[in-house]
Design a protein around this motif. Sequence first.
Motif, PDB file in Angstrom:
ATOM      1  N   THR A 378      22.992  -6.457   1.876  1.00 22.07           N
ATOM      2  CA  THR A 378      23.934  -6.619   2.981  1.00 22.07           C
ATOM      3  C   THR A 378      25.368  -6.360   2.532  1.00 22.07           C
ATOM      4  N   GLN A 379      26.088  -5.617   3.351  1.00 16.03           N
ATOM      5  CA  GLN A 379      27.525  -5.408   3.163  1.00 16.03           C
ATOM      6  C   GLN A 379      28.252  -5.910   4.411  1.00 16.03           C
ATOM      7  N   PHE A 380      29.589  -5.894   4.344  1.00  9.81           N
ATOM      8  CA  PHE A 380      30.368  -6.509   5.418  1.00  9.81           C
ATOM      9  C   PHE A 380      31.526  -5.614   5.837  1.00  9.81           C
ATOM     10  N   ASP A 381      32.026  -5.867   7.080  1.00 11.27           N
ATOM     11  CA  ASP A 381      33.215  -5.140   7.539  1.00 11.27           C
ATOM     12  C   ASP A 381      34.402  -6.094   7.627  1.00 11.27           C
ATOM     13  N   ASP A 382      35.491  -5.612   8.191  1.00  9.31           N
ATOM     14  CA  ASP A 382      36.728  -6.404   8.244  1.00  9.31           C
ATOM     15  C   ASP A 382      36.643  -7.579   9.207  1.00  9.31           C
ATOM     16  N   GLY A 384      33.859  -9.465   9.363  1.00  8.85           N
ATOM     17  CA  GLY A 384      32.832 -10.369   8.830  1.00  8.85           C
ATOM     18  C   GLY A 384      31.437 -10.055   9.303  1.00  8.85           C
ATOM     19  N   MET A 385      31.268  -8.939  10.015  1.00 10.14           N
ATOM     20  CA  MET A 385      29.938  -8.569  10.488  1.00 10.14           C
ATOM     21  C   MET A 385      29.110  -8.023   9.315  1.00 10.14           C
ATOM     22  N   ALA A 386      27.804  -8.259   9.382  1.00 13.26           N
ATOM     23  CA  ALA A 386      26.914  -7.888   8.284  1.00 13.26           C
ATOM     24  C   ALA A 386      26.167  -6.589   8.605  1.00 13.26           C
ATOM     25  N   TYR A 387      25.927  -5.794   7.569  1.00 13.59           N
ATOM     26  CA  TYR A 387      25.178  -4.540   7.694  1.00 13.59           C
ATOM     27  C   TYR A 387      24.077  -4.579   6.643  1.00 13.59           C
ATOM     28  N   THR A 388      22.827  -4.650   7.084  1.00 18.57           N
ATOM     29  CA  THR A 388      21.707  -4.815   6.148  1.00 18.57           C
ATOM     30  C   THR A 388      20.840  -3.568   6.135  1.00 18.57           C
ATOM     31  N   THR A 389      20.511  -3.103   4.922  1.00 17.12           N
ATOM     32  CA  THR A 389      19.604  -1.955   4.785  1.00 17.12           C
ATOM     33  C   THR A 389      18.174  -2.412   5.010  1.00 17.12           C
ATOM     34  N   ILE A 396      19.934   0.984   9.227  1.00 15.82           N
ATOM     35  CA  ILE A 396      20.956  -0.019   8.945  1.00 15.82           C
ATOM     36  C   ILE A 396      21.083  -0.875  10.199  1.00 15.82           C
ATOM     37  N   VAL A 397      21.015  -2.183  10.027  1.00 16.70           N
ATOM     38  CA  VAL A 397      21.152  -3.099  11.155  1.00 16.70           C
ATOM     39  C   VAL A 397      22.455  -3.883  11.012  1.00 16.70           C
ATOM     40  N   LYS A 398      23.280  -3.814  12.052  1.00 19.21           N
ATOM     41  CA  LYS A 398      24.527  -4.587  12.086  1.00 19.21           C
ATOM     42  C   LYS A 398      24.268  -5.883  12.849  1.00 19.21           C
ATOM     43  N   TRP A 399      24.699  -7.001  12.295  1.00 22.18           N
ATOM     44  CA  TRP A 399      24.454  -8.286  12.951  1.00 22.18           C
ATOM     45  C   TRP A 399      25.559  -9.275  12.606  1.00 22.18           C
ATOM     46  N   ASP A 400      25.601 -10.344  13.371  1.00 21.87           N
ATOM     47  CA  ASP A 400      26.649 -11.355  13.204  1.00 21.87           C
ATOM     48  C   ASP A 400      26.102 -12.545  12.393  1.00 21.87           C
ATOM     49  N   PRO A 401      26.621 -12.777  11.190  1.00 21.97           N
ATOM     50  CA  PRO A 401      26.107 -13.888  10.377  1.00 21.97           C
ATOM     51  C   PRO A 401      26.290 -15.257  11.032  1.00 21.97           C
ATOM     52  N   LYS A 402      27.253 -15.384  11.957  1.00 21.41           N
ATOM     53  CA  LYS A 402      27.513 -16.692  12.570  1.00 21.41           C
ATOM     54  C   LYS A 402      26.586 -16.999  13.742  1.00 21.41           C
ATOM     55  N   THR A 403      25.952 -15.955  14.290  1.00 18.05           N
ATOM     56  CA  THR A 403      25.039 -16.187  15.412  1.00 18.05           C
ATOM     57  C   THR A 403      23.638 -15.626  15.150  1.00 18.05           C
ATOM     58  N   GLY A 404      23.549 -14.672  14.239  1.00 20.08           N
ATOM     59  CA  GLY A 404      22.276 -13.996  13.990  1.00 20.08           C
ATOM     60  C   GLY A 404      21.985 -12.885  14.975  1.00 20.08           C
ATOM     61  N   LYS A 405      22.874 -12.654  15.920  1.00 16.62           N
ATOM     62  CA  LYS A 405      22.646 -11.666  16.965  1.00 16.62           C
ATOM     63  C   LYS A 405      22.744 -10.250  16.408  1.00 16.62           C
ATOM     64  N   THR A 406      21.752  -9.411  16.765  1.00 13.51           N
ATOM     65  CA  THR A 406      21.798  -8.001  16.375  1.00 13.51           C
ATOM     66  C   THR A 406      22.807  -7.276  17.259  1.00 13.51           C
ATOM     67  N   LEU A 407      23.720  -6.531  16.624  1.00  8.56           N
ATOM     68  CA  LEU A 407      24.792  -5.884  17.363  1.00  8.56           C
ATOM     69  C   LEU A 407      24.618  -4.375  17.480  1.00  8.56           C
ATOM     70  N   LYS A 464      30.755   2.125  17.420  1.00  9.59           N
ATOM     71  CA  LYS A 464      29.289   2.129  17.333  1.00  9.59           C
ATOM     72  C   LYS A 464      28.886   2.931  16.106  1.00  9.59           C
ATOM     73  N   MET A 465      27.952   2.422  15.328  1.00  7.92           N
ATOM     74  CA  MET A 465      27.579   3.089  14.090  1.00  7.92           C
ATOM     75  C   MET A 465      27.065   4.500  14.355  1.00  7.92           C
ATOM     76  N   LYS A 466      27.521   5.446  13.507  1.00  8.31           N
ATOM     77  CA  LYS A 466      27.087   6.822  13.672  1.00  8.31           C
ATOM     78  C   LYS A 466      27.049   7.497  12.308  1.00  8.31           C
ATOM     79  N   VAL A 467      25.882   8.073  11.975  1.00  8.13           N
ATOM     80  CA  VAL A 467      25.785   8.845  10.739  1.00  8.13           C
ATOM     81  C   VAL A 467      26.503  10.157  10.956  1.00  8.13           C
ATOM     82  N   ILE A 468      27.490  10.453  10.090  1.00  7.46           N
ATOM     83  CA  ILE A 468      28.258  11.681  10.331  1.00  7.46           C
ATOM     84  C   ILE A 468      28.135  12.689   9.200  1.00  7.46           C
ATOM     85  N   MET A 469      27.511  12.297   8.084  1.00  6.12           N
ATOM     86  CA  MET A 469      27.373  13.256   6.995  1.00  6.12           C
ATOM     87  C   MET A 469      26.286  12.798   6.043  1.00  6.12           C
TER      88      MET A 469
END
Length: 621
Positions: A378-382, A384-389, A396-407, A464-469
């Motif tokens: 898991t990595q994080f953004d500015d 505090g949201m989590a990104y798990t491989t 890659i799944v982005k989610w909120d560590p404080k709620t567990g909600k998938t974003l 919104k997450m987008k693979v660009i390269m």
Amino acid sequence: MKKWIPIASGLLAGFVAATISFADFSTKTNTEAASSTKSNAEKVYVPFGEKDDYYLFASGGHSGQMFIYGVPSMRKIRTIPVFSQDSATGYGFDEHSKKLMGGYTWGDLHHPAFSETKGDYDGKWMFATDVGNSRAAVVDLKTFTTKDIIKVPNTAGPHCAAFVTENTEYMFLPTRFAVPLGQKYESLDDYSAKYRGVMSAVTFDEKNVKLNIGYQVALPPWSYDLSDAGKKGSADWAVMTTYNTEESTTTMEINASQADRDYIVLFNWKELEKMVKEGKYEEVDGQKMIFPEKQKGGIYLVPVAKSPHGVDVTPDGKYFIASGKLAPAMTVFSFEKAFKAVENKDFAGERNGIPILNYESVMEREVNPENALGPLHTQFDDKGMAYTTMFISSEIVKWDPKTGKTLDRVPVQYSPGHSVSAEGDTVAPDGKWLIALNKIAKDTYLSVGPSHPESMQLIDISGKMKVIMSAPVDPEPHYAQMIKADKIKTINVYPKDTKNKDAVYKQSETKIVRKGNEVHVYGIAMRSRFIFDAKSKRPDVIEVNQGDHVFIHLTNIDFDEDITHGFAINSYDLNMEVQPGQTNTMEFTADKAGTFPLYCTNFCSALHQEMNGYFLVKPKN
């Protein structure tokens, strides 16, 4: 005149309507607005003359090297040889790097880690570990060169490293393989009694650029996988994952996955440091070794879903997140709850003499995104949201560590092990880019045979997450860290070192000195010639006797950025590099008689081809 009135009124009304309909009255800056409208190609395009915003330091796995990329262009800009020989730079051939290598020819470079100040990358040093031969290294970011390597005793494969504490007090190296102390022979029938998984606390003497071992901890004979240091309120603590708590010794893919739960090891490195100061350790193979079953306190176990891989501390230092690998869930644990459980001795028994914290007392929430399989890291953004491989479902799944909600979620190609976000392991991630480090790249690139390159995919996480390269990469992108480019201050040339007895900076000072059968050459390299003895009839020729022990000290006196010279002797299997202003030494025995051309291996000028000479070895008889 009257004809113009209705026409002008119509145009004005139309302009007002168009403005109301299409104008953007949001608070977006021009840069943000422009960025949001850029195509994928425009987002990664860095025009000639401009530079990337970030450096990416990626592990080179069993190449033993570190790969450096610019982000967002994903252009590879340097390979730093660390644990393996590299003929391109002469690393492992010159005397300094040969000694660093310690007789080894290859390494398995895993997790790189920047030095930190107050939990932020400070851009000064990069650390790395070698799983293949149990070593640790430090790279100077002023020159992008390896400066020190140490062999770590009592360990076998420090996979669970490196992670540094908030102010680089320690670099911890837990080990993947359990071995007997001293790595002496012991029967595997005695595995539980005589094998250990040792964690080493490595210190770095910045003034003298030396790595040292502060102390070691004799942990149970389990496999320690990944780790992270605490931040802010948890800065004195660290966490690491374990598997094979079954203590199996064969057919591991089955036997090491029997238990429903393994553990996270939670430890307070300041308490361990205090134990050492109080003499609460034993001397083992010259190291200060703490045995947790004898010295209570400072180390605790937290139950976690079976065979976990990553464990990552949130930027605010309040939580640590374990990824299940064999369980389709991430578990969020609270440092605050863990501290309270330790204080209240809220234990669920012991294992191998180490207290086990009550799972329910420490666990904050379990997170199980729908159909997401194989969470690893898991990595994080500015924000505090989590990104798990997700290794198995390749996303890659982005989610909120404080709620567990998938974003959000985005597919990648394929099987990501780790990911890295900009400044992602610091107390203040940037939140702009995330790179998926993919293990498999089937069908992605031109075929190069049965074995395919692996891949790194750049993902824009600003919206919104987008693979660009997607960029191919040599094996193996185990892990990486991404740092703001302006934090690294490189030098352009090596400064003159007048205290270096091997350096010469003037043609008139070059000389060849014989002491018995020892020959020292004090030479210079400059565009476009070598000078080994300015007074000689042929100043670019070295002549010795067969059996002489030869030292060639070569200084590059082109104090000009990017004018690097190489020095190779044909058929003698020797090559080294001298960067601008640098002095380097090659040592060898002239055991072959004959005539051997020597030449510059690094293209340096229009007359590069003329930058050569001869190494003449007179036969004994």
